[in-house]
Design a protein around this motif. Structure first.
Motif, short mmCIF file in Angstrom:
data_model
loop_
_atom_site.label_atom_id
_atom_site.label_comp_id
_atom_site.label_asym_id
_atom_site.label_seq_id
_atom_site.Cartn_x
_atom_site.Cartn_y
_atom_site.Cartn_z
N ILE A 105 4.89 14.24 1.11
CA ILE A 105 4.82 12.89 0.55
C ILE A 105 3.91 12.93 -0.68
CG2 ILE A 105 2.98 12.37 2.19
CD1 ILE A 105 3.65 9.47 2.05
N ALA A 106 4.24 12.14 -1.69
CA ALA A 106 3.37 12.05 -2.86
C ALA A 106 2.02 11.47 -2.44
CB ALA A 106 4.02 11.16 -3.92
N VAL A 107 0.94 12.02 -2.99
CA VAL A 107 -0.40 11.57 -2.60
C VAL A 107 -0.58 10.09 -2.91
CG1 VAL A 107 -2.87 11.86 -3.06
CG2 VAL A 107 -1.40 13.86 -2.83
N ASP A 108 0.05 9.61 -3.99
CA ASP A 108 -0.04 8.19 -4.33
C ASP A 108 0.59 7.33 -3.23
OD1 ASP A 108 -0.74 6.14 -6.38
OD2 ASP A 108 1.42 5.78 -6.32
N ASP A 109 1.74 7.77 -2.70
CA ASP A 109 2.37 7.03 -1.60
C ASP A 109 1.55 7.14 -0.33
OD1 ASP A 109 4.45 6.29 -3.25
OD2 ASP A 109 5.74 7.96 -2.66
N LEU A 110 0.96 8.31 -0.12
CA LEU A 110 0.09 8.49 1.04
C LEU A 110 -1.09 7.52 0.97
CD1 LEU A 110 -0.89 10.06 3.55
CD2 LEU A 110 -1.91 11.74 1.99
N ALA A 111 -1.65 7.35 -0.22
CA ALA A 111 -2.78 6.43 -0.38
C ALA A 111 -2.37 5.01 0.00
CB ALA A 111 -3.28 6.48 -1.82
N ALA A 112 -1.19 4.60 -0.43
CA ALA A 112 -0.71 3.25 -0.10
C ALA A 112 -0.54 3.10 1.41
CB ALA A 112 0.61 2.96 -0.82
N GLY A 113 0.02 4.12 2.06
CA GLY A 113 0.19 4.06 3.51
C GLY A 113 -1.14 4.01 4.25
N VAL A 114 -2.13 4.74 3.74
CA VAL A 114 -3.47 4.72 4.35
C VAL A 114 -4.08 3.33 4.23
CG1 VAL A 114 -5.84 5.56 4.07
CG2 VAL A 114 -3.93 7.18 4.10
N LEU A 115 -3.91 2.68 3.08
CA LEU A 115 -4.44 1.34 2.89
C LEU A 115 -3.80 0.34 3.85
CD1 LEU A 115 -4.66 1.24 -1.01
CD2 LEU A 115 -6.57 1.08 0.59
N VAL A 116 -2.51 0.51 4.14
CA VAL A 116 -1.85 -0.37 5.11
C VAL A 116 -2.44 -0.14 6.49
CG1 VAL A 116 0.33 -0.86 6.28
CG2 VAL A 116 0.30 -0.55 3.80
N ARG A 117 -2.62 1.11 6.88
CA ARG A 117 -3.17 1.41 8.21
C ARG A 117 -4.61 0.94 8.35
NH1 ARG A 117 -0.18 4.61 11.45
NH2 ARG A 117 1.68 5.53 10.51
N GLU A 118 -5.34 0.89 7.25
CA GLU A 118 -6.72 0.44 7.30
C GLU A 118 -6.84 -1.07 7.13
OE1 GLU A 118 -8.85 4.54 5.63
OE2 GLU A 118 -8.70 2.79 4.32
N GLY A 119 -5.70 -1.75 7.04
CA GLY A 119 -5.70 -3.20 6.98
C GLY A 119 -6.01 -3.78 5.61
N GLU A 120 -5.93 -2.95 4.57
CA GLU A 120 -6.22 -3.42 3.21
C GLU A 120 -4.98 -3.95 2.51
OE1 GLU A 120 -9.27 -3.64 1.99
OE2 GLU A 120 -10.04 -2.85 3.87
N ALA A 121 -3.79 -3.74 3.08
CA ALA A 121 -2.54 -4.24 2.50
C ALA A 121 -1.54 -4.43 3.63
CB ALA A 121 -2.00 -3.28 1.45
N ASP A 122 -0.64 -5.39 3.47
CA ASP A 122 0.39 -5.62 4.48
C ASP A 122 1.51 -4.61 4.38
OD1 ASP A 122 -0.94 -7.82 5.52
OD2 ASP A 122 0.03 -9.22 4.15
N ARG A 123 1.84 -4.21 3.16
CA ARG A 123 2.89 -3.23 2.90
C ARG A 123 2.42 -2.30 1.80
NH1 ARG A 123 8.20 -6.11 1.19
NH2 ARG A 123 6.75 -6.91 -0.37
N PRO A 124 2.95 -1.06 1.75
CA PRO A 124 2.54 -0.16 0.67
C PRO A 124 2.73 -0.76 -0.72
CG PRO A 124 3.72 1.07 2.35
CD PRO A 124 3.83 -0.38 2.72
N ALA A 125 3.82 -1.51 -0.89
CA ALA A 125 4.08 -2.10 -2.20
C ALA A 125 3.03 -3.14 -2.58
CB ALA A 125 5.47 -2.75 -2.21
N ASP A 126 2.30 -3.68 -1.59
CA ASP A 126 1.30 -4.71 -1.86
C ASP A 126 -0.07 -4.13 -2.23
OD1 ASP A 126 3.20 -6.61 -1.25
OD2 ASP A 126 2.60 -6.75 0.85
N ALA A 127 -0.24 -2.81 -2.08
CA ALA A 127 -1.54 -2.20 -2.39
C ALA A 127 -1.83 -2.32 -3.88
CB ALA A 127 -1.54 -0.73 -1.97
#
Length: 444
Positions: free
Chosen positions: A161-183
Motif C-alpha cells: 500500500i502507498a504510505v500516503d494511503d496507509l497514513a490516511a487509514g491510520v488516521l481513521v483507526r485513531e479516530g482522527e477521520a471518518d474515512r480516508p478521503a476525509d483526512a
C-alpha cells in the motif's frame, strides 16, 4: 493523536519487556512468587537485589554457575537502570531499609496478561522460532501504539500500500477521520512522513513489515515467523493476526481447490432478447476462485449501498474486507451483518463508517448459526449473490471445502428481486435508526 485505551496495557507491557535483562528479572521474580504462599497477595515476596542479580545472570547464561564478576555487573545494572525503570512503571516495589535493598512484584495488570505470562515462562525465547535479538526488536517495535495500528491497517489491506494511503487509514483507526478521503492533507502528510522515517523502519527491523523508500509503499510481513508464535499472534498482534490467518486460510483453500468454470442455469441472454424480455439470467458458480471473483465484481460495482452477511471470519476474508472498505471510501453506505462477534469487531475496526448488526432471522432457510452457509451479498439492490460452503467429503480428517454460489443482476432478476424484498425494508430501517443512535439500532 488519539490512541485507543485498549492498546495501553499492550504497549506498556512491550516497553517493560523490550529489554532482555528486564525479562529475566521479572521471570525470576514470577517464578519465586509462584513458589511462595504470598503469591496470592497483592504484592509478591521480596528478594534482595544482590540475589536477584545472581539469578538473572544464571537465567541469561543458561547455567546455575556464573562468574562473580558477571553477577556483580548484572547487580549494578539492576540497581541503577532496570529496577528504577520497573518501579516507575509500577511493576515493582523497592524497599531500601535494612542491610540489603529488596524488590517485589506488585499486582500490576500487565502481569495478568496471558501473553506476558507465557513470555516470562520463556524469557530468552528458546522455545519460539525467533532469536533473542529479533524478539527484543519486536517488543521494542510494539512499544508505540501507532505501530500496532500500522500492523492492523497493513494486514487489513492484504498487500502493499502507498504510505500516503496507509497514513490516511491510520488516521481513521485513531479516530482522527471518518474515512480516508476525509483526512486533512497536512495531517495526512505529517503522519506519512512519520511512518516513513520512524514507524515503518522499526517494524521492518523486527521483520514485521517491508518498506520501500523509492516506491513509497509498505506491506505487512505476512511470511514472518512471528505469526507462528502463539503468544504474539494471540496477544499484542492479535488484531493483525486475525487478518493474516483469515487470508492464509483462504489462500490454502484456493491452492487445494481447482477453479471450476461458471455454469449458467437460466435462460441464455441472447434467448432472453429474442423473447423480448429484459429479465437477466441467474447463474451458478463453483469453486472459491470463481465465487471470490464474482464477489469482487459486485462490490466494485456498488455506487450507493453494499450489504454483506458473513457468518464466519474465514468466509469474510481479507479481499472482501478490502472491497467493503474501498466501497466505503467511495461514499457507499456499507452494511455488515454477522452472528460472529469476531466478524463484527473486525468490520468495525476496519470500516468505522459501516453499519454493523447481528442477524436474528433464518435467511432463505439458511441456518445463520452454521458456518458453512448463509453468505449474502447485495449491491445497490441490483446485483446479488448467495454463497454456500460445505465439507467436500464425509471423512472427518478431510478439511477440503466445496464452495458454490447463485448470482444474478438487474432489478427485475428473480434472485435480486427475492433478496431485495427480504433485505430492503430492514436496510431502510437500519439506515433511518442509524441517523438517530450511535450504536447498532436494530437487529436484522
Amino acid at each position: 493523536m488519539s490512541l485507543p485505551p485498549a492498546l495501553e496495557p499492550t504497549t506498556t507491557a512491550a516497553d517493560v519487556l523490550a529489554d532482555p535483562h528486564r525479562r529475566a528479572l521479572l521471570a525470576v521474580l514470577r517464578d519465586r512468587e509462584g513458589q511462595s504462599p504470598a503469591a496470592a497477595t497483592a504484592v509478591g515476596p521480596a528478594m534482595p537485589i544482590a540475589d536477584l542479580g545472581t539469578e538473572v545472570a544464571a537465567v541469561e547464561r543458561g547455567t546455575p554457575i556464573v562468574p562473580d564478576d558477571h553477577c556483580e555487573r548484572r547487580h549494578i545494572e539492576l540497581v541503577h537502570r532496570h529496577v528504577p525503570r520497573l518501579v516507575d512503571h509500577g511493576v515493582l516495589t523497592r524497599d531500601a531499609e535494612g542491610d540489603e535493598p529488596t524488590v517485589a512484584l506488585t499486582a500490576h495488570p500487565i502481569l495478568d496478561l496471558e501473553w506476558v505470562r507465557t513470555l516470562l515462562a520463556d524469557p530468552t525465547g528458546d522455545a519460539i522460532p525467533l532469536d533473542e535479538e529479533t524478539l527484543t526488536r519486536t517488543l521494542e517495535a510494539l512499544r508505540e501504539p501507532r505501530r500496532l495500528t500500522v500492523c492492523t491497517e497493513l494486514a487489513s489491506r492484504g498487500g502493499s500500500i502507498a504510505v500516503d494511503d496507509l497514513a490516511a487509514g491510520v488516521l481513521v483507526r485513531e479516530g482522527e477521520a471518518d474515512r480516508p478521503a476525509d483526512a486533512a492533507d497536512p495531517q495526512r502528510t505529517a503522519v506519512a512522513t512519520e511512518l516513513a522515517h520512524k514507524q515503518l523502519p522499526a517494524l521492518a527491523a523486527a521483520g514485521l513489515a517491508t518498506h520501500d523508500d523509492e516506491s513509497g509503499r509498505a506491506a505487512l510481513g505476512t511470511d514472518a515467523p512471528h505469526w507462528d508464535v502463539d503468544w504474539l499472534a494471540d496477544g499484542p498482534l492479535a488484531e493483525a493476526a486475525a487478518f493474516v490467518r483469515s487470508d492464509s486460510t483462504r489462500r490454502a483453500r484456493l491452492e487445494r481447490e481447482p477453479s471450476v468454470p461458471a455454469r449458467a442455469i437460466a435462460r441464455d441472454p441472447d434467448e432472453s432478447r429474442r423473447a423480448g424480455t429484459d429479465v437477466e439470467s441467474c447463474w451458478t458458480l463453483e469453486g472459491e476462485a470463481n465465487v471470490a471473483e464474482r464477489g469482487d465484481e459486485i462490490a466494485a460495482g456498488a455506487d450507493q449501498e453494499l450489504f454483506v452477511m458473513a457468518p464466519s471470519a474465514v468466509l469474510l476474508g481479507t479481499t472482501c474486507l478490502e472491497n467493503m472498505r474501498n466501497a466505503a471510501d467511495r461514499g457507499v453506505d456499507v452494511y455488515a451483518a454477522s452472528r460472529s462477534p469476531r466478524v463484527r469487531d473486525t468490520v468495525r475496526s476496519t470500516i468505522p463508517t459501516a453499519t454493523v448488526c447481528e442477524p436474528r432471522f433464518d435467511w432463505f432457510s439458511f441456518p445463520v448459526d452454521a458456518p458453512q452457509c448463509g453468505y449474502v451479498l447485495l449491491a445497490d439492490r441490483e446485483a446479488a449473490m448467495l454463497v454456500t460452503a460445505e465439507s467436500g467429503a464425509d471423512d472427518e480428517d478431510d478439511e477440503s471445502i466445496r464452495t458454490g454460489a447463485i448470482t444474478g443482476e438487474g432489478r427485475e432478476n428473480a434472485l435480486v428481486s427475492l433478496v431485495r424484498a427480504k433485505l430492503g425494508p430492514r436496510l431502510d430501517r437500519l439506515a433511518t435508526a442509524g441517523d438517530e443512535t450511535d450504536g447498532t439500532p436494530l437487529p436484522m
